[in-house]
Design a protein around this motif. Structure first.
Motif, short mmCIF file in Angstrom:
data_model
loop_
_atom_site.label_atom_id
_atom_site.label_comp_id
_atom_site.label_asym_id
_atom_site.label_seq_id
_atom_site.Cartn_x
_atom_site.Cartn_y
_atom_site.Cartn_z
N VAL A 1 -16.06 76.10 22.20
CA VAL A 1 -14.97 76.09 23.18
C VAL A 1 -13.65 75.88 22.46
CG1 VAL A 1 -14.01 74.90 25.19
CG2 VAL A 1 -16.49 75.24 25.01
N ARG A 2 -12.60 76.61 22.87
CA ARG A 2 -11.29 76.49 22.23
C ARG A 2 -10.55 75.26 22.73
NH1 ARG A 2 -7.06 78.11 25.80
NH2 ARG A 2 -5.53 78.11 24.11
N GLY A 3 -9.58 74.82 21.93
CA GLY A 3 -8.65 73.79 22.37
C GLY A 3 -9.05 72.38 21.97
N LYS A 4 -8.16 71.72 21.23
CA LYS A 4 -8.43 70.35 20.81
C LYS A 4 -8.62 69.43 22.00
CE LYS A 4 -6.42 66.59 18.05
NZ LYS A 4 -5.25 66.16 17.23
N TRP A 5 -7.91 69.71 23.10
CA TRP A 5 -8.04 68.86 24.29
C TRP A 5 -9.47 68.87 24.81
CZ3 TRP A 5 -5.43 73.43 23.90
CH2 TRP A 5 -5.93 74.51 24.63
N ASN A 6 -10.19 69.97 24.59
CA ASN A 6 -11.58 70.02 25.05
C ASN A 6 -12.50 69.16 24.19
OD1 ASN A 6 -11.85 71.55 27.48
ND2 ASN A 6 -11.19 73.36 26.34
N LEU A 7 -12.06 68.79 22.98
CA LEU A 7 -12.84 67.82 22.21
C LEU A 7 -12.83 66.46 22.92
CD1 LEU A 7 -11.76 68.68 18.55
CD2 LEU A 7 -14.01 69.06 19.59
N TYR A 8 -11.71 66.12 23.55
CA TYR A 8 -11.65 64.88 24.32
C TYR A 8 -12.55 64.96 25.56
CZ TYR A 8 -7.89 62.88 21.52
OH TYR A 8 -7.15 62.34 20.50
N ASN A 9 -12.54 66.12 26.23
CA ASN A 9 -13.43 66.29 27.38
C ASN A 9 -14.89 66.20 26.94
OD1 ASN A 9 -11.16 66.73 28.99
ND2 ASN A 9 -11.24 68.95 28.71
N LEU A 10 -15.18 66.77 25.77
CA LEU A 10 -16.53 66.70 25.23
C LEU A 10 -16.92 65.26 24.91
CD1 LEU A 10 -19.09 68.08 24.06
CD2 LEU A 10 -17.86 68.26 21.89
N LEU A 11 -16.02 64.52 24.27
CA LEU A 11 -16.30 63.12 23.95
C LEU A 11 -16.63 62.32 25.20
CD1 LEU A 11 -13.58 62.40 21.25
CD2 LEU A 11 -16.00 61.84 21.00
N ALA A 12 -15.86 62.52 26.26
CA ALA A 12 -16.14 61.80 27.51
C ALA A 12 -17.52 62.14 28.03
CB ALA A 12 -15.07 62.14 28.55
N ALA A 13 -17.86 63.43 28.04
CA ALA A 13 -19.16 63.87 28.56
C ALA A 13 -20.30 63.32 27.71
CB ALA A 13 -19.21 65.40 28.60
N VAL A 14 -20.14 63.35 26.39
CA VAL A 14 -21.18 62.82 25.50
C VAL A 14 -21.32 61.32 25.69
CG1 VAL A 14 -21.80 62.43 23.08
CG2 VAL A 14 -20.96 64.67 23.81
N GLY A 15 -20.18 60.62 25.83
CA GLY A 15 -20.24 59.18 26.06
C GLY A 15 -21.00 58.84 27.33
N ILE A 16 -20.75 59.59 28.40
CA ILE A 16 -21.48 59.37 29.66
C ILE A 16 -22.97 59.61 29.45
CG2 ILE A 16 -21.77 60.17 32.03
CD1 ILE A 16 -18.74 61.03 31.85
N ALA A 17 -23.29 60.73 28.79
CA ALA A 17 -24.70 61.06 28.57
C ALA A 17 -25.41 59.99 27.74
CB ALA A 17 -24.80 62.42 27.87
#
Length: 462
Positions: free
Chosen positions: A278-294
């Motif tokens: 997925v493009r965009g550094k901001w999506n790394l933050y969205n990914l981090l949040a999702a991984v943290g929840i998981a």
């Protein structure tokens, strides 16, 4: 939800005017979207009154209605149930809270100025297969959308992933009290809805009301790189970030071509290598949040890493679409704000492109008294990024184009249109093979009209 009318009436603190024995599994506030067996809440709004659509709702299959104005009640067939309440919106909130408190599902509520829907979709994708997941549809995150989502949670759901949104004071507190989340997630604080808030500090205070209204044993997951959120000190908590030391961090990031990233997650001194398409550094933050929840919901690392490779952004939130004639379209037409626009422009400017780099930008709305300043600042950014052409749509966008003209002279072609409809036909004729386009604007500017026209005229190669 699987409730009898008597139970619903108890939850909403109403009076039954007409009773039936139906079991209700869903609710609606829009007569156009009624399905067979729904209960219809006749909400009163600034522009319309749901009481005027009761008859339509019943014709489409509503088996009960919740009203607050008996004088507007049409003749109802005998089989339709009627519940009278003082306020139908408050009744909707009470029913949602009742369903939540009787649900065994663990509730995850995500809020932030940007990335709520993307993070929700990432989270649900990482959890699906491990648990029976409910996720809210689209952006059902408002004072009406959020409670409707809660009501749709069924007994078999183990985890529900939902969004909380706001544009006025007190809304996050209200939604948090209704939903009683087990996990509250704060993504970021940025310059949005400034038309209704005096400052970004007020926005931060509103977002942080999620934390202040969590139960004592609820977990807060938060972005430790955001200066407004890293002050969170209540326990239990779980932080993530790219820069600050956090419970979950990404290191050794490398950008992939044509887009995406690889790197390492670090948790408890252990590293886990990932590929993220997925493009965009901001999506790394969205990914981090999702991984943290998981992780906090006990999904194993090997499962998470495998599922990350298949993640996709939701429609209109950064999709990269290759059209016919090798035209590359980046669709961010769902919304825009100053920070999101700046990050997207910078990311797009370094994408590989054999043709011209074109940005189609609509007004950023709800920015209050500083709206023109934000648009001029965006113009200053654009003038330094090597764009070939900017299409501006709206009224505020004119100040952006003026700034670009001042800073870049004739190096960038500039076009101004009042509406997306006016721009649509011109841009279809303007675009050539190998061009790359970024389309972004506030939802009210309907930049998706241009996106759909481009997709229709330059169909994807098969």
């Amino acid at each position: 939800m699987q409730l009898l009318m008597q139970e619903i009436n108890k939850a909403v603190e109403g009076t039954i005017l007409a009773k039936n024995e139906e079991t209700f599994t869903a609710a609606s506030v829009d007569s156009r979207n009624i399905e067979e067996g729904n209960i219809f809440f006749a909400l009163k709004g600034d522009a319309t009154d749901g009481h005027y659509y009761i008859e339509e709702a019943i014709k489409k299959g509503a088996k009960a209605i919740v009203i607050s104005d008996r004088s507007k009640l049409p003749i109802i067939n005998d089989y339709s149930g009627i519940i009278m309440v003082k306020n139908t919106l408050e009744a909707l909130h009470r029913l949602a809270h009742y369903v939540r408190m009787h649900s065994p599902a663990r509730i995850v509520c995500i809020t932030g100025s940007m990335g709520k829907t993307t993070t929700k979709e990432f989270t649900a994708a990482l959890l699906s297969g491990s648990k029976n997941i409910f996720k809210s549809e689209g952006n059902m995150n408002s004072l009406t959308g959020f409670p409707l989502s809660l009501i749709h949670i069924m007994p078999e759901h183990e985890i529900a992933v939902l969004e909380l949104a706001m544009n006025h004071k007190g809304e996050i507190e209200c939604l948090t009290r209704i939903g009683k989340p087990d996990i509250g997630v704060l993504l970021n604080v940025s310059e949005v809805h400034l038309e209704f808030f005096y400052s970004i500090e007020e926005i931060a205070h509103e977002k942080l009301s999620l934390v202040n209204n969590l139960s004592e044993d609820a977990l807060v997951v938060y972005n430790n790189d955001d200066k407004y959120l890293r002050t969170i000190s209540r326990n239990p908590r779980y932080s993530y970030g790219l820069l600050q030391e956090s419970d979950l961090k990404i290191n050794s990031i490398e950008k992939l071509e044509p887009f995406g990233f690889e790197g390492n997650f670090t948790e408890k001194d252990m590293n886990y290598h990932f590929h993220f398409p997925v493009r965009g550094k901001w999506n790394l933050y969205n990914l981090l949040a999702a991984v943290g929840i998981a992780r906090k919901l006990e999904v194993e690392w090997d499962v998470i890493l495998e599922r990350i490779q298949r993640l996709q952004v939701p429609r209109m939130r950064g999709e990269v679409i290759v059209l016919g004639n090798n035209i590359c379209l980046v669709d961010e037409s769902y919304n825009s704000n100053p920070r999101a626009l700046e990050e997207s422009l910078k990311d797009f400017s370094i994408m590989q492109c054999r043709g011209r780099k074109i940005a189609v930008l609509g007004d950023m709305l709800e920015l209050g008294k500083n709206a023109e300043i934000f648009h001029r600042q965006a113009g200053e950014t654009i003038s330094k990024l090597g764009f070939d052409c900017i299409f501006g749509i709206g009224n505020l966008i004119e100040s952006m184009l003026e700034t670009i003209k001042k800073e870049a002279g004739n190096k960038i072609e500039l076009y101004l249109f009042k509406t997306s409809q006016e721009c649509r036909d011109f841009i279809i004729e303007y675009v050539k093979s190998d061009d790359c386009l970024l389309c972004k604007g506030s939802r009210g500017m309907r930049i998706d009209i241009i996106v759909n026209a481009l997709k229709g005229n330059f169909k994807q190669d098969k």
